[in-house]
Design a protein around this motif. Sequence first.
Motif, PDB file in Angstrom:
ATOM      1  N   UNK A 108       4.710   3.448  29.090  1.00  0.00           N
ATOM      2  CA  UNK A 108       3.683   3.298  28.065  1.00  0.00           C
ATOM      3  C   UNK A 108       3.917   1.941  27.415  1.00  0.00           C
ATOM      4  N   UNK A 109       3.097   0.955  27.802  1.00  0.00           N
ATOM      5  CA  UNK A 109       3.263  -0.379  27.234  1.00  0.00           C
ATOM      6  C   UNK A 109       2.869  -0.360  25.760  1.00  0.00           C
ATOM      7  N   UNK A 110       3.653  -0.983  24.911  1.00  0.00           N
ATOM      8  CA  UNK A 110       3.280  -1.055  23.491  1.00  0.00           C
ATOM      9  C   UNK A 110       2.257  -2.170  23.279  1.00  0.00           C
ATOM     10  N   UNK A 111       1.507  -2.075  22.221  1.00  0.00           N
ATOM     11  CA  UNK A 111       0.578  -3.156  21.893  1.00  0.00           C
ATOM     12  C   UNK A 111       1.310  -4.273  21.156  1.00  0.00           C
ATOM     13  N   UNK A 112       2.473  -3.935  20.573  1.00  0.00           N
ATOM     14  CA  UNK A 112       3.288  -4.924  19.882  1.00  0.00           C
ATOM     15  C   UNK A 112       4.765  -4.685  20.176  1.00  0.00           C
ATOM     16  N   UNK A 113       5.536  -5.772  20.170  1.00  0.00           N
ATOM     17  CA  UNK A 113       6.993  -5.680  20.301  1.00  0.00           C
ATOM     18  C   UNK A 113       7.625  -6.583  19.247  1.00  0.00           C
ATOM     19  N   UNK A 114       8.871  -6.293  18.931  1.00  0.00           N
ATOM     20  CA  UNK A 114       9.591  -7.117  17.964  1.00  0.00           C
ATOM     21  C   UNK A 114      10.748  -7.831  18.655  1.00  0.00           C
ATOM     22  N   UNK A 115      10.978  -9.054  18.206  1.00  0.00           N
ATOM     23  CA  UNK A 115      12.098  -9.838  18.705  1.00  0.00           C
ATOM     24  C   UNK A 115      12.516 -10.807  17.613  1.00  0.00           C
ATOM     25  N   UNK A 116      13.805 -10.841  17.325  1.00  0.00           N
ATOM     26  CA  UNK A 116      14.362 -11.746  16.306  1.00  0.00           C
ATOM     27  C   UNK A 116      13.621 -11.662  14.973  1.00  0.00           C
ATOM     28  N   UNK A 117      13.244 -10.441  14.588  1.00  0.00           N
ATOM     29  CA  UNK A 117      12.582 -10.231  13.306  1.00  0.00           C
ATOM     30  C   UNK A 117      11.098 -10.544  13.287  1.00  0.00           C
ATOM     31  N   UNK A 118      10.543 -10.968  14.417  1.00  0.00           N
ATOM     32  CA  UNK A 118       9.113 -11.280  14.506  1.00  0.00           C
ATOM     33  C   UNK A 118       8.386 -10.208  15.312  1.00  0.00           C
ATOM     34  N   UNK A 119       7.124  -9.988  14.973  1.00  0.00           N
ATOM     35  CA  UNK A 119       6.284  -9.048  15.706  1.00  0.00           C
ATOM     36  C   UNK A 119       5.313  -9.832  16.571  1.00  0.00           C
ATOM     37  N   UNK A 120       5.240  -9.441  17.853  1.00  0.00           N
ATOM     38  CA  UNK A 120       4.382 -10.128  18.817  1.00  0.00           C
ATOM     39  C   UNK A 120       3.392  -9.133  19.411  1.00  0.00           C
ATOM     40  N   UNK A 121       2.164  -9.574  19.586  1.00  0.00           N
ATOM     41  CA  UNK A 121       1.142  -8.760  20.242  1.00  0.00           C
ATOM     42  C   UNK A 121       1.300  -8.917  21.760  1.00  0.00           C
ATOM     43  N   UNK A 122       1.360  -7.810  22.473  1.00  0.00           N
ATOM     44  CA  UNK A 122       1.471  -7.850  23.934  1.00  0.00           C
ATOM     45  C   UNK A 122       0.067  -8.085  24.487  1.00  0.00           C
ATOM     46  N   UNK A 123      -0.146  -9.273  25.068  1.00  0.00           N
ATOM     47  CA  UNK A 123      -1.487  -9.662  25.498  1.00  0.00           C
ATOM     48  C   UNK A 123      -1.629  -9.857  27.000  1.00  0.00           C
ATOM     49  N   UNK A 124      -0.495  -9.857  27.715  1.00  0.00           N
ATOM     50  CA  UNK A 124      -0.580 -10.189  29.136  1.00  0.00           C
ATOM     51  C   UNK A 124       0.525  -9.512  29.933  1.00  0.00           C
ATOM     52  N   UNK A 125       0.180  -9.149  31.156  1.00  0.00           N
ATOM     53  CA  UNK A 125       1.163  -8.711  32.151  1.00  0.00           C
ATOM     54  C   UNK A 125       1.256  -9.871  33.127  1.00  0.00           C
ATOM     55  N   UNK A 126       2.408 -10.465  33.219  1.00  0.00           N
ATOM     56  CA  UNK A 126       2.585 -11.690  33.997  1.00  0.00           C
ATOM     57  C   UNK A 126       2.491 -11.501  35.501  1.00  0.00           C
ATOM     58  N   UNK A 127       2.396 -12.630  36.201  1.00  0.00           N
ATOM     59  CA  UNK A 127       2.375 -12.633  37.665  1.00  0.00           C
ATOM     60  C   UNK A 127       3.607 -11.909  38.205  1.00  0.00           C
ATOM     61  N   UNK A 128       3.382 -11.005  39.120  1.00  0.00           N
ATOM     62  CA  UNK A 128       4.460 -10.264  39.806  1.00  0.00           C
ATOM     63  C   UNK A 128       5.378  -9.495  38.852  1.00  0.00           C
ATOM     64  N   UNK A 129       4.882  -9.125  37.686  1.00  0.00           N
ATOM     65  CA  UNK A 129       5.716  -8.446  36.688  1.00  0.00           C
ATOM     66  C   UNK A 129       6.336  -7.156  37.216  1.00  0.00           C
ATOM     67  N   UNK A 130       5.593  -6.412  38.009  1.00  0.00           N
ATOM     68  CA  UNK A 130       6.100  -5.145  38.555  1.00  0.00           C
ATOM     69  C   UNK A 130       6.188  -5.202  40.078  1.00  0.00           C
ATOM     70  N   UNK A 131       6.320  -6.377  40.615  1.00  0.00           N
ATOM     71  CA  UNK A 131       6.387  -6.615  42.061  1.00  0.00           C
ATOM     72  C   UNK A 131       7.413  -5.698  42.727  1.00  0.00           C
ATOM     73  N   UNK A 132       6.954  -4.937  43.704  1.00  0.00           N
ATOM     74  CA  UNK A 132       7.800  -4.024  44.482  1.00  0.00           C
ATOM     75  C   UNK A 132       8.567  -3.015  43.632  1.00  0.00           C
ATOM     76  N   UNK A 133       8.016  -2.635  42.501  1.00  0.00           N
ATOM     77  CA  UNK A 133       8.622  -1.602  41.652  1.00  0.00           C
ATOM     78  C   UNK A 133       8.147  -0.263  42.206  1.00  0.00           C
ATOM     79  N   UNK A 134       8.764   0.143  43.291  1.00  0.00           N
ATOM     80  CA  UNK A 134       8.306   1.277  44.088  1.00  0.00           C
ATOM     81  C   UNK A 134       8.396   2.628  43.385  1.00  0.00           C
ATOM     82  N   UNK A 135       9.234   2.763  42.379  1.00  0.00           N
ATOM     83  CA  UNK A 135       9.355   4.055  41.687  1.00  0.00           C
ATOM     84  C   UNK A 135       8.334   4.220  40.556  1.00  0.00           C
ATOM     85  N   UNK A 136       7.570   3.171  40.242  1.00  0.00           N
ATOM     86  CA  UNK A 136       6.580   3.252  39.165  1.00  0.00           C
ATOM     87  C   UNK A 136       5.421   4.154  39.580  1.00  0.00           C
TER      88      UNK A 136
END
Length: 107
Positions: free
Chosen positions: A55-83
Motif C-alpha cells: 500500500x503506497x503512501x501518499x506522503x512519506x517523511x525523511x529527515x523531519x520533512x514530509x514529501x508527497x509521493x508523486x512518481x514510481x520510477x523507471x524499473x522501480x519494481x523490476x523483476x519483483x516476482x513475489x509482488x
Amino acid sequence: MKKFFYLVLSLQFLVLGSCGNKAKADNNVLDFTFDANNKTAIVKGVTDSSINEILLPSQVQSDGNTYSVTEIGNRAFFEYKSLKSIEIPNSVTVIGNFAFIHCTSLE
C-alpha cells in the motif's frame, strides 16, 4: 494416522501460504529519491523483498520533512516476482518505464 497428519500439514501450508505479507510501504520497505525543492518523492525500488502486497503512501517523511509521493520510477519494481498487489494513491501521477516489468505474480 499418517494420512491424517499429512492432511493437517498440507492444510497448514495452504492456509499460511495464502496469508501473504502485506505492508503499508514507507522508508523501511521502499527506497525513495527526494526532491527537497518540490517536496516530492519518487519510488526507486523495494528494500524488503518478503513483502508481496504494498500500500503506497501518499506522503512519506525523511529527515523531519514530509514529501508527497508523486512518481514510481523507471524499473522501480523490476523483476519483483513475489509482488501480488499494489495500491497506488492518487498523488502518484507518473509511472516510469518498465516499472512493473517481469512482476509475474502481480494480479
